[in-house]
Write a protein that holds these residues in place. Sequence first.
Motif, PDB file in Angstrom:
ATOM      1  N   ASP A 342      45.728  49.771  51.123  1.00  0.00           N
ATOM      2  CA  ASP A 342      44.282  50.009  51.136  1.00  0.00           C
ATOM      3  C   ASP A 342      43.498  48.800  50.633  1.00  0.00           C
ATOM      4  O   ASP A 342      42.547  48.922  49.863  1.00  0.00           O
ATOM      5  CB  ASP A 342      43.919  51.243  50.295  1.00  0.00           C
ATOM      6  N   SER A 343      43.896  47.626  51.088  1.00  0.00           N
ATOM      7  CA  SER A 343      43.235  46.399  50.640  1.00  0.00           C
ATOM      8  C   SER A 343      41.782  46.320  51.104  1.00  0.00           C
ATOM      9  O   SER A 343      41.015  45.498  50.621  1.00  0.00           O
ATOM     10  CB  SER A 343      43.995  45.167  51.126  1.00  0.00           C
ATOM     11  N   HIS A 344      41.399  47.198  52.048  1.00  0.00           N
ATOM     12  CA  HIS A 344      40.023  47.206  52.535  1.00  0.00           C
ATOM     13  C   HIS A 344      39.075  47.914  51.577  1.00  0.00           C
ATOM     14  O   HIS A 344      37.851  47.825  51.730  1.00  0.00           O
ATOM     15  CB  HIS A 344      39.951  47.901  53.901  1.00  0.00           C
ATOM     16  N   LEU A 345      39.609  48.615  50.577  1.00  0.00           N
ATOM     17  CA  LEU A 345      38.762  49.390  49.679  1.00  0.00           C
ATOM     18  C   LEU A 345      38.267  48.554  48.502  1.00  0.00           C
ATOM     19  O   LEU A 345      38.936  47.625  48.048  1.00  0.00           O
ATOM     20  CB  LEU A 345      39.521  50.613  49.150  1.00  0.00           C
ATOM     21  N   CYS A 346      37.108  48.929  47.982  1.00  0.00           N
ATOM     22  CA  CYS A 346      36.440  48.207  46.901  1.00  0.00           C
ATOM     23  C   CYS A 346      37.180  48.386  45.574  1.00  0.00           C
ATOM     24  O   CYS A 346      37.737  49.443  45.297  1.00  0.00           O
ATOM     25  CB  CYS A 346      35.002  48.719  46.770  1.00  0.00           C
ATOM     26  N   CYS A 347      37.135  47.342  44.739  1.00  0.00           N
ATOM     27  CA  CYS A 347      37.763  47.409  43.416  1.00  0.00           C
ATOM     28  C   CYS A 347      36.841  48.047  42.385  1.00  0.00           C
ATOM     29  O   CYS A 347      37.252  48.319  41.255  1.00  0.00           O
ATOM     30  CB  CYS A 347      38.162  46.013  42.944  1.00  0.00           C
ATOM     31  N   GLY A 348      35.562  48.269  42.741  1.00  0.00           N
ATOM     32  CA  GLY A 348      34.631  48.910  41.820  1.00  0.00           C
ATOM     33  C   GLY A 348      33.729  47.967  41.070  1.00  0.00           C
ATOM     34  O   GLY A 348      32.894  48.404  40.270  1.00  0.00           O
ATOM     35  N   SER A 349      33.854  46.673  41.313  1.00  0.00           N
ATOM     36  CA  SER A 349      33.007  45.704  40.596  1.00  0.00           C
ATOM     37  C   SER A 349      31.579  45.741  41.133  1.00  0.00           C
ATOM     38  O   SER A 349      30.651  46.173  40.458  1.00  0.00           O
ATOM     39  CB  SER A 349      33.588  44.299  40.723  1.00  0.00           C
ATOM     40  N   SER A 350      31.389  45.252  42.343  1.00  0.00           N
ATOM     41  CA  SER A 350      30.131  45.372  43.076  1.00  0.00           C
ATOM     42  C   SER A 350      28.912  44.926  42.271  1.00  0.00           C
ATOM     43  O   SER A 350      27.985  45.698  42.043  1.00  0.00           O
ATOM     44  CB  SER A 350      29.959  46.818  43.550  1.00  0.00           C
ATOM     45  N   GLY A 351      28.933  43.665  41.843  1.00  0.00           N
ATOM     46  CA  GLY A 351      27.784  43.130  41.116  1.00  0.00           C
ATOM     47  C   GLY A 351      27.610  43.808  39.772  1.00  0.00           C
ATOM     48  O   GLY A 351      28.497  43.797  38.922  1.00  0.00           O
ATOM     49  N   THR A 352      26.464  44.456  39.580  1.00  0.00           N
ATOM     50  CA  THR A 352      26.187  45.129  38.307  1.00  0.00           C
ATOM     51  C   THR A 352      26.683  46.576  38.288  1.00  0.00           C
ATOM     52  O   THR A 352      26.480  47.284  37.310  1.00  0.00           O
ATOM     53  CB  THR A 352      24.667  45.118  38.027  1.00  0.00           C
ATOM     54  N   TYR A 353      27.328  47.017  39.340  1.00  0.00           N
ATOM     55  CA  TYR A 353      27.770  48.412  39.452  1.00  0.00           C
ATOM     56  C   TYR A 353      28.683  48.805  38.295  1.00  0.00           C
ATOM     57  O   TYR A 353      28.578  49.915  37.761  1.00  0.00           O
ATOM     58  CB  TYR A 353      28.486  48.606  40.781  1.00  0.00           C
ATOM     59  N   SER A 354      29.597  47.892  37.908  1.00  0.00           N
ATOM     60  CA  SER A 354      30.552  48.234  36.856  1.00  0.00           C
ATOM     61  C   SER A 354      29.862  48.468  35.516  1.00  0.00           C
ATOM     62  O   SER A 354      30.415  49.140  34.638  1.00  0.00           O
ATOM     63  CB  SER A 354      31.605  47.128  36.709  1.00  0.00           C
ATOM     64  N   LEU A 360      32.832  55.618  37.512  1.00  0.00           N
ATOM     65  CA  LEU A 360      33.307  55.467  38.893  1.00  0.00           C
ATOM     66  C   LEU A 360      33.966  54.101  39.078  1.00  0.00           C
ATOM     67  O   LEU A 360      35.009  53.982  39.734  1.00  0.00           O
ATOM     68  CB  LEU A 360      32.142  55.624  39.874  1.00  0.00           C
ATOM     69  N   SER A 361      33.359  53.090  38.495  1.00  0.00           N
ATOM     70  CA  SER A 361      33.884  51.735  38.631  1.00  0.00           C
ATOM     71  C   SER A 361      35.286  51.630  38.042  1.00  0.00           C
ATOM     72  O   SER A 361      36.174  51.009  38.638  1.00  0.00           O
ATOM     73  CB  SER A 361      32.935  50.752  37.931  1.00  0.00           C
ATOM     74  N   ALA A 362      35.498  52.224  36.877  1.00  0.00           N
ATOM     75  CA  ALA A 362      36.815  52.158  36.234  1.00  0.00           C
ATOM     76  C   ALA A 362      37.869  52.891  37.059  1.00  0.00           C
ATOM     77  O   ALA A 362      39.018  52.440  37.168  1.00  0.00           O
ATOM     78  CB  ALA A 362      36.739  52.751  34.831  1.00  0.00           C
ATOM     79  N   GLN A 363      37.498  54.029  37.656  1.00  0.00           N
ATOM     80  CA  GLN A 363      38.455  54.756  38.500  1.00  0.00           C
ATOM     81  C   GLN A 363      38.883  53.911  39.694  1.00  0.00           C
ATOM     82  O   GLN A 363      40.073  53.858  40.046  1.00  0.00           O
ATOM     83  CB  GLN A 363      37.832  56.059  38.988  1.00  0.00           C
ATOM     84  N   LEU A 364      37.920  53.246  40.321  1.00  0.00           N
ATOM     85  CA  LEU A 364      38.236  52.413  41.473  1.00  0.00           C
ATOM     86  C   LEU A 364      39.070  51.201  41.062  1.00  0.00           C
ATOM     87  O   LEU A 364      39.997  50.793  41.776  1.00  0.00           O
ATOM     88  CB  LEU A 364      36.939  51.961  42.156  1.00  0.00           C
ATOM     89  N   ARG A 365      38.752  50.625  39.917  1.00  0.00           N
ATOM     90  CA  ARG A 365      39.546  49.489  39.431  1.00  0.00           C
ATOM     91  C   ARG A 365      40.989  49.898  39.168  1.00  0.00           C
ATOM     92  O   ARG A 365      41.934  49.181  39.546  1.00  0.00           O
ATOM     93  CB  ARG A 365      38.927  48.935  38.146  1.00  0.00           C
ATOM     94  N   ILE A 385      33.779  36.104  41.623  1.00  0.00           N
ATOM     95  CA  ILE A 385      33.866  36.138  40.169  1.00  0.00           C
ATOM     96  C   ILE A 385      33.741  37.555  39.633  1.00  0.00           C
ATOM     97  O   ILE A 385      34.397  37.917  38.655  1.00  0.00           O
ATOM     98  CB  ILE A 385      32.798  35.199  39.543  1.00  0.00           C
ATOM     99  N   GLY A 386      32.911  38.383  40.250  1.00  0.00           N
ATOM    100  CA  GLY A 386      32.765  39.753  39.783  1.00  0.00           C
ATOM    101  C   GLY A 386      34.059  40.534  39.883  1.00  0.00           C
ATOM    102  O   GLY A 386      34.447  41.250  38.944  1.00  0.00           O
ATOM    103  N   CYS A 387      34.738  40.419  41.017  1.00  0.00           N
ATOM    104  CA  CYS A 387      36.026  41.099  41.201  1.00  0.00           C
ATOM    105  C   CYS A 387      37.052  40.593  40.193  1.00  0.00           C
ATOM    106  O   CYS A 387      37.799  41.381  39.598  1.00  0.00           O
ATOM    107  CB  CYS A 387      36.549  40.886  42.615  1.00  0.00           C
ATOM    108  N   GLN A 388      37.108  39.286  40.008  1.00  0.00           N
ATOM    109  CA  GLN A 388      38.075  38.706  39.079  1.00  0.00           C
ATOM    110  C   GLN A 388      37.883  39.253  37.673  1.00  0.00           C
ATOM    111  O   GLN A 388      38.836  39.681  37.018  1.00  0.00           O
ATOM    112  CB  GLN A 388      37.928  37.180  39.046  1.00  0.00           C
ATOM    113  N   SER A 389      36.649  39.206  37.198  1.00  0.00           N
ATOM    114  CA  SER A 389      36.356  39.660  35.846  1.00  0.00           C
ATOM    115  C   SER A 389      36.653  41.151  35.692  1.00  0.00           C
ATOM    116  O   SER A 389      37.229  41.589  34.691  1.00  0.00           O
ATOM    117  CB  SER A 389      34.884  39.371  35.522  1.00  0.00           C
TER     118      SER A 389
END
Length: 430
Positions: A342-354, A360-365, A385-389
């Motif tokens: 599922d590499s197409h799915l978001c990691c939950g970072s999304s700018g300021t979303y986390s 929700l962001s932590a669940q996706l991460r 950088i957002g995804c990395q962090s």
Amino acid sequence: MQTNLATQYQGTPEGQEAEAILRSCVHCGFCTATCPTYQLLGDELDGPRGRIYLIKQVLEGSPAGPGTQLHLDRCLTCRNCETTCPSGVQYGRLLDIGRAIVERQVPRSATQRAARTLLREVLPRGWIFRPAMKAGQWLRPALPAALRGKVARPAPAGQWPATRHARQMLLLDGCVQPAMAPNINAATARVLDALGIGLVVAPKAGCCGAIRYHLNDQAGGLDDMRRNIDAWWPLVEAGAEAIVMTSSGCGVTVKEYGHLLRHDAAYAARAARISALTLDVSEVLCGLQAELVEKINGPTDAGHAHKVAFHPPCTLQHGQQIRGKVEGLLRAAGVDVRLCADSHLCCGSSGTYSLLQPELSAQLRDRKLAALHATGAGEIVSANIGCQSHLQGGTATPVGHWIELLDRLLAKAVPASTGMSSCQTSMQQV
């Protein structure tokens, strides 16, 4: 989808664009299957189709309420739905229009206003964010776990090439990246320097505008974009070949300058030119792959020792529609690249979303990290950088930028240049 705009939106630029997007939607529901928030919450209104209906209702004159705002806030803007949609619905643009209208109708709580104002005012301003990040790094051991995960560990930038080349490209330094991961841009400069290209950082360029724009300060975001165009334009006229992006989140925004400023008579033409010149660093290097591989001496045993999991950011694969380029470059250099399930799915970072939707962001991460760890790789690389962090905050496995890996391979294969600047953090500026 049949749409009847309310009088106040008829004939307006936002109304005309929204109506065209809404009419292209056939409400098939394919988008729902690939929506990360729908997968977590199982609510139709927390999927693209449901949010489209909510925006349609508001544009047709129905008053928005806190529920409408919440469902729109929960959207990651990952644009996976755009990749999935058979009708080419430009959901991301519709969402920006809908959010701005709802923001004007629905008052936020004092806590929400304070959080959003803080993010809008601090993150885009490097002169505020850099000392704030340094203070956070100094206090990191004493910080609460949730906050500690947002503070990047101190990292050196490495050397910036002092050599000059006939071929010149611009580089967006960015707002948070120089403070959080300063080696990314320096590594990019070293890799391109080895290939005969010099990178120039325009001192007055700053945040790409995405932070303010997507926090519903669209006027402020557009001002950030105009400032960058003004900073870059003399260098573009002087012959800069491209504007290189090392953060895919910035890249997708700058590539949309032409659209976002199309109604600004003073900037429309220049904005379109800037967008046309903007390239992700993977796009630049794909045209130089043979030369790059030759510099690294082709697939070597040392290269194959690197088993790396690549996380393609949503802003790269869905926003910019760039897929396979990073993986191809790394594999050509001898790296064993793994893509997770599922590499197409978001990691939950999304700018300021986390920061604004932490649960929700932590669940996706955590889902993403479990899939990345399942590849068996001892290192994770991404392109934003957002995804990395965000990912690094949930794992002890090293998370970096893929360009840093190429830089390391080049350093092993090519003796260190004697033409490096002695200042570890200096940048070539014009």
